[in-house]
Write a protein that holds these residues in place. Structure first.
Motif, short mmCIF file in Angstrom:
data_model
loop_
_atom_site.label_atom_id
_atom_site.label_comp_id
_atom_site.label_asym_id
_atom_site.label_seq_id
_atom_site.Cartn_x
_atom_site.Cartn_y
_atom_site.Cartn_z
N ARG A 121 0.91 -1.35 0.06
CA ARG A 121 0.03 -0.04 -0.02
C ARG A 121 0.82 1.12 0.05
NH1 ARG A 121 -2.76 0.03 4.89
NH2 ARG A 121 -2.47 -2.27 5.31
N ALA A 122 2.00 1.29 0.87
CA ALA A 122 2.82 2.41 1.06
C ALA A 122 3.50 2.69 -0.54
CB ALA A 122 3.80 2.13 2.06
N LEU A 123 3.85 1.61 -1.12
CA LEU A 123 4.46 1.82 -2.56
C LEU A 123 3.48 1.98 -3.77
CD1 LEU A 123 7.13 -1.01 -2.17
CD2 LEU A 123 7.49 1.38 -1.49
N LYS A 124 2.42 1.64 -3.51
CA LYS A 124 1.70 2.16 -4.55
C LYS A 124 1.66 3.47 -5.29
CE LYS A 124 -2.96 0.18 -5.84
NZ LYS A 124 -4.17 0.25 -5.48
N GLY A 125 1.50 3.58 -6.32
CA GLY A 125 1.77 4.95 -7.04
C GLY A 125 3.19 5.78 -6.70
N GLN A 126 4.04 5.01 -6.51
CA GLN A 126 5.47 5.62 -6.34
C GLN A 126 6.38 5.16 -7.40
OE1 GLN A 126 5.48 7.79 -3.79
NE2 GLN A 126 3.89 7.13 -2.95
N THR A 127 7.28 5.83 -7.68
CA THR A 127 8.15 5.76 -8.75
C THR A 127 9.40 4.98 -8.31
OG1 THR A 127 7.59 7.99 -9.75
CG2 THR A 127 9.70 6.86 -10.76
N ASN A 153 7.44 -5.32 -6.69
CA ASN A 153 6.44 -4.25 -6.56
C ASN A 153 6.40 -3.36 -7.53
OD1 ASN A 153 5.70 -4.72 -3.60
ND2 ASN A 153 7.74 -4.53 -3.33
N GLY A 154 7.06 -3.43 -8.69
CA GLY A 154 7.12 -2.73 -9.76
C GLY A 154 7.71 -1.23 -9.89
N LEU A 155 8.66 -1.05 -9.15
CA LEU A 155 9.28 0.27 -9.24
C LEU A 155 10.70 0.17 -9.00
CD1 LEU A 155 8.30 2.14 -5.85
CD2 LEU A 155 8.32 -0.39 -5.85
#
Ligand code: SF4
Length: 228
Positions: A121-127, A153-155
């Motif tokens: 949740r914390a990493l969602k939407g981060q680069t 996590n895709g980043l």
């Protein structure tokens, strides 16, 4: 590379992350390395959001430090993520409050509920995300570099302290008067949840006190595991 060069590289990397990989976040679990990064982010006044995962099982000393850090670095308040209530309730009611001692599966499942899902949740939407990992910390961390793609996590994931030694971390903490977890003064170099952390003996590996009842190769909570 001497320490001044390492410090410059680390600072330059943090600045680059802030400028080229926004929005970027830093996962702070209040260990010694994480306090160094927290200090540098605040000192350089970087727009990197610091967050922490409160598993609900942290030692009292970590909560004391959390409060101290909030007062020491008012420009960079730490965002805290908690586990999903329903998942914790189900785990505890089905398996027991300390079921993680019973098997690696139950331990990993507890880590998933209390750490991995909140981390996602914390990493969602981060680069990008930043960690305080050091290469010397454990047998599972020897092939780490400054930057790697976190495919799970895709980043992008950055480890700015990767080259630092434990001695350098502590010299910097003392020199800069950085707040730190008082459990470190009781032979606990690697601090996690209270029931899964214990002091180490002289000469033992720094992460020997984490999940000490398990085989060293399985001893990661899943926060830093690569997908093969
Ligand atoms: Fe659960 Fe222990 Fe993992 Fe904390 S470290 S989430 S208490 S198994």
């Amino acid at each position: 590379m001497d320490f001044e060069q390492k410090l410059q590289e680390t600072s330059a990397l943090l600045q680059k992350i802030a400028s080229d990989f926004a929005p970027a976040v830093f996962a702070n679990s209040f260990g010694a390395e994480d306090m160094v990064i927290t200090h540098l982010i605040a000192k350089l006044n970087l727009p990197i959001q610091i967050f922490s995962l409160d598993t609900g099982r942290l030692p009292a000393e970590t909560y004391t430090l959390m409060q101290e850090v909030a007062q020491h670095y008012p420009t960079h308040p730490i965002k805290v993520y908690f586990p999903a209530t329903a998942a914790v309730e189900q785990y505890v009611n089905q398996h027991g409050i300390n079921a993680f001692y019973e098997s690696v599966e139950l331990r990993k499942s507890c880590c998933h509920i209390r750490k991995i899902e909140p981390l996602q949740r914390a990493l969602k939407g981060q680069t990008a995300w930043v960690t305080g990992l050091r290469r010397q910390q454990s047998p599972t961390r020897t092939d780490l570099g400054y930057q790697e793609y976190d495919s799970g996590n895709g980043l992008e994931k950055f480890n700015p302290l990767i080259e630092w030694t434990e001695k350098e971390v502590w010299a910097y903490i003392r020199a800069q008067n950085i707040p730190y977890n008082k459990l470190h003064d009781q032979h606990v170099p690697s601090i996690g949840c209270a029931p899964c952390t214990r002091p180490i003996a002289m000469g033992e590996d720094v992460r020997a006190g984490r999940w000490w009842w398990e085989n060293p190769d399985s001893k990661e909570c899943g926060l830093h595991v690569k997908k093969i």
